[in-house]
Design an enzyme around this catalytic site. Structure first.
Site, short mmCIF file in Angstrom:
data_model
loop_
_atom_site.label_atom_id
_atom_site.label_comp_id
_atom_site.label_asym_id
_atom_site.label_seq_id
_atom_site.Cartn_x
_atom_site.Cartn_y
_atom_site.Cartn_z
CG HIS A 130 -2.52 -3.83 -17.06
ND1 HIS A 130 -3.58 -3.00 -17.35
CD2 HIS A 130 -2.59 -4.07 -15.73
CE1 HIS A 130 -4.26 -2.74 -16.25
NE2 HIS A 130 -3.68 -3.38 -15.24
CG ASP A 164 -3.48 7.13 -6.20
OD1 ASP A 164 -3.38 6.84 -7.41
OD2 ASP A 164 -2.50 7.20 -5.44
#
Length: 612
Positions: free
Chosen positions: A302, A378
Site C-alpha cells: 500500500h 465500508d
C-alpha cells in the site's frame, strides 16, 4: 516504456459522494494539530489549524465532522492575525455526519478550530488495561474509510491530500505514535511532536497511545508493541527489511523514509491498516512461524498502491486493493518462491468465489467500479475490490507478460505519485499506455466485463497450487476412513496456509466424534494460530463438538478482527440454539470490539426470529 502520451491535466476527478467537501473549491493543504488525550473522559481535545491551498476560490471552507463539539473558529490572515468568524453545522446524517461551513473573509489563508471529540467517537477505541497485553490503557484510531471526521474536522475524502504537523499530550508514562515521523522512546514530559512531510488523505491519519516499546530491525524498519508482545513480534517480522527491498526492486523506491509496524491489541478490527510510516497490524498474525506475514507484505505494498497513488473516491476502491493484492503476492513470491505465492492466489480466489456467491453473481456490487452513493463506503470493502482487482491484473499479465506489466505499473506509480486516481482516468491511462498500442488487446482482456460487469469474467486465469494438491490428497485419505493420527507424517511441514486449506476442505457434515479424533491428532482447538482457529471453529459450531465451545467463546471475547468474528457469529446463528448463545457472547464481548466490528455485528444480531 515509450514516453507517455497521456495528459493528466485533461483529467477531472468526480466529486466524492462521501464527503461534504468533495465538491468544495477551497481545499486544505497543511494541518497543524494540537491535541490532549484524556483517558478518563475518553476524549481528545484541542485545535486544528488548516492552511488553505486556494483560499480565494470561495467565501466558505467546507469540512466533514461527525459527533464533534466545535467550540470556536477563527480565520488567520497571511501575517497570522486571528479573527473570529461565523460557522454553521449542517443537519446530521447517519453516515456522513455534519458539514462544517466556515465563513472566509477575503484575507483568510488559514482556519483555526477549537474542538473536542465525543466519548463514543467511531474512529477511537479506548481500551482498559485488562483489554491489553499489559497493565496500562491503550488508545488507537481507525480512520478508513470515513471515520477521520469523528476525531478531527477535516476534508475527509481520499482525493484530497495534505501534509501535517502535530503536538500530542498524553499521560507521562505512555508513548504516542502517529502516521508520521515518530519517537522511538518515551518522553517523560508526555508531549510528543510529529511531522508528515508527504501529503496524505485524511483516512491515513492515525494515532496510537499506550505502553509501547520499540525494537529496530534495520536502519529504516522496526517494531512498536506492548513490552510483553515485542519479542514475539520482532521474531515474526524479521524479514521486514527484505520485504521493503523486494518491493523496491519491483516497482521503484520507497518514498516514505521509514517503514515501521505497530502491533496493536487484539481488538483491532482489521488485519492491518497501511498508515504511512507506521502500519497498524493485528496480533492475530503472530503465528510463531512467520507464515502469516503476507498481511504485512500487503500493507507494505500500500505504500505504493493506495498511499502513493490513491483511489479518488471510495467507488474506486479497487484501484487501491486490486493492485495491492497483486503486488503483495509478487513480494511473497520474491521472498519465498512461486509455490508459496500460488497458495495465496488459490486462497484468495476461493474467498472471491465465496463473496460472489454471498452477494449474488448478478449484483452490481460485484463490479470493480462501484456506486456507493448514499451508502456506507465500508459496504465496498469486500473481496471484489481485493481479489477481482488482482485477477484483472493477472489476466493482463497472462496476455502481455510480466516484464511489460511490471514496466507499466512502475511507471504508473511514478507518474501519479501523491495524486488521486479514479476509475475513468485509470482506464484512459491504461488504454493510452498499453491497450491501444496492440490491436485487439482490450477485447482479449474483456476490460468492460471486469470493470463494469458482474461476477468473475470467464477469461480469468485459473489458479492452482501443487502444495494444496498434496493437501487434497490427504483429505482424500481422510474421506476414505484413514485414522487422523495416521495422517500426521504427511502434515509435518505444512504452513498455516496448508492447514487452512485442509480445514476448508473438510466435509460440512462431519460428526462430533470425527472432529474429536481430528482434534486429538492435530490439537486444533488449542492452536495459537488465529487463522487455523477461525477455520476450525465453524466445523465445531455446526457439528456440535462441545469440547471446543469454551475456546470459541474465549476467541470471540479476545479477538476483534472482523474477518474472524463475523463468520463465527454467523455460524452460531445457523444452529438451533445459536441466536441466544451468540447474543450472550456478544453482550460480554462487545466492549472489546471497535465500532467497525460492532457496526456489522449490531445489525447481524438485531432482533430476529429464532430457528425452528
Amino acid at each position: 516504456m515509450t514516453p507517455s502520451v497521456f495528459d493528466p491535466t485533461a483529467a477531472t476527478l468526480p466529486a466524492d459522494p462521501h464527503s461534504y467537501a468533495g465538491g468544495s473549491p477551497v481545499r486544505v493543504r497543511h494541518l497543524a494539530l494540537a491535541l490532549a488525550v484524556d483517558f478518563d473522559q475518553h476524549t481528545l481535545a484541542g485545535t486544528v489549524t488548516w492552511h488553505l491551498a486556494n483560499p480565494g476560490a470561495a467565501t466558505e471552507l467546507v469540512l466533514d465532522t461527525r459527533d464533534l463539539t466545535i467550540e470556536a473558529v477563527e480565520t488567520l490572515d497571511a501575517t497570522g492575525r486571528a479573527t473570529p468568524t461565523t460557522f454553521t453545522l449542517g443537519p446530521p446524517d447517519a453516515i456522513l455526519g455534519q458539514a462544517l461551513r466556515v465563513a472566509l473573509p477575503p484575507t483568510a489563508t488559514a482556519v483555526h478550530i477549537r474542538y473536542r471529540t465525543a466519548p463514543h467517537a467511531a474512529a477511537l477505541q479506548w481500551l482498559a488495561p485488562e483489554q491489553t497485553a499489559g497493565t496500562e490503557p491503550f488508545l488507537f484510531t481507525q480512520s478508513q474509510a470515513i471515520l477521520a471526521r469523528t476525531w478531527l474536522p477535516c476534508q475527509d475524502s481520499p482525493g484530497i491530500r495534505f501534509t501535517y504537523e502535530a503536538t500530542v499530550r498524553v499521560p507521562a508514562h505512555l508513548l504516542a505514535l502517529m502516521s508520521a515521523k515518530n519517537p522511538q522512546a518515551l518522553d517523560p514530559s508526555g508531549e510528543y511532536h510529529f511531522r508528515m512531510a508527504q501529503p496524505i488523505p485524511a483516512y491515513l491519519m492515525a494515532l496510537a497511545v499506550g505502553d509501547l516499546a520499540f525494537a529496530p530491525l534495520s536502519n529504516r524498519t522496526g517494531i512498536y508493541a506492548e513490552p510483553a508482545t515485542l519479542p514475539a513480534a520482532t521474531h515474526e517480522f524479521a524479514d521486514l527489511e527484505n520485504m521493503v527491498a523486494a518491493a523496491e526492486q519491483l516497482y521503484g523506491p520507497y518514498r516514505w523514509e521509514r517503514y515501521d509496524l505497530l502491533v496493536l491489541p487484539p481488538s483491532f478490527p482489521f488485519g492491518g491498516m497501511e498508515n504511512p510510516r507506521l502500519t497498524f497490524v493485528t496480533p492475530t498474525i503472530l503465528a510463531g512461524d512467520r507464515s502469516l506475514t503476507s498481511l504485512v507484505a500487503h500493507e507494505l505494498a500500500h505504500s505504493w498502491s493506495g498511499n502513493l497513488v490513491t483511489n479518488g473516491t471510495w467507488n474506486d476502491f479497487w484501484l487501491n486493493e486490486g493492485f495491492t493484492v497483486y503486488f503483495e503476492r509478487r513480494i511473497m513470491e520474491h521472498l519465498y518462491g512461486r509455490e508459496y505465492a500460488d497458495m495465496l492466489q488459490v486462497l484468495g480466489r476461493t474467498a472471491l468465489h465465496h463473496t460472489i456467491e454471498e452477494i449474488g453473481a448478478a449484483s452490481p456490487d460485484t463490479h470493480l467500479h462501484l456506486d456507493l452513493a448514499g451508502r456506507d463506503p465500508d459496504e465496498g470493502l469486500t473481496e471484489i475490490a481485493y481479489e477481482k482487482g488482482c485477477a484483472l491484473l493477472l489476466t493482463l499479465e497472462a496476455l502481455i507478460g510480466r516484464p511489460r506489466l511490471d514496466a507499466f505499473i512502475k511507471e504508473y506509480f511514478a507518474h501519479f505519485s501523491f495524486q488521486a486516481m479514479d476509475t475513468a482516468t485509470f482506464l484512459h491511462y491504461l488504454r493510452a499506455e498499453l491497450l491501444d498500442k496492440e490491436p485487439g488487446l482490450e477485447a482479449r482482456l474483456n476490460l468492460a466485463a471486469w470493470v463494469d460487469g458482474p461476477g468473475l469474467p470467464p477469461n480469468a486465469p485459473n489458479k492452482t497450487s501443487d502444495r494444496f494438491a498434496a493437501v487434497d490428497q490427504t483429505l482424500g485419505r481422510l474421506d476414505l476412513g484413514t485414522d487422523p493420527a495416521d495422517l500426521r507424517p504427511a502434515t509435518t511441514e505444512w504452513s498455516s496456509h496448508e492447514w487452512v486449506h485442509f480445514l476448508h476442505g473438510l466435509s460440512p457434515t462431519l460428526t462430533a466424534e470425527i472432529l474429536a479424533h481430528l482434534d486429538e491428532a492435530f490439537h486444533f482447538t488449542t492452536s495459537g494460530n488465529a487463522e487455523i482457529l477461525a477455520a476450525w471453529f465453524p466445523h465445531t459450531i455446526r457439528d456440535g463438538y462441545a469440547a471446543a465451545d469454551g475456546a470459541v467463546k474465549k476467541f470471540l471475547l479476545h479477538v476483534g478482527r472482523r474477518k474472524f468474528v463475523v463468520p463465527l457469529y454467523q455460524a452460531l446463528l445457523a444452529t438451533p440454539d445459536g441466536l441466544a448463545r451468540a447474543r450472550a457472547i456478544y453482550a460480554e464481548a462487545r466492549p472489546n470490539y471497535h465500532s467497525v466490528t460492532t457496526g456489522t455485528l449490531d445489525s447481524l444480531l438485531a432482533a430476529r426470529p429464532a430457528r425452528d
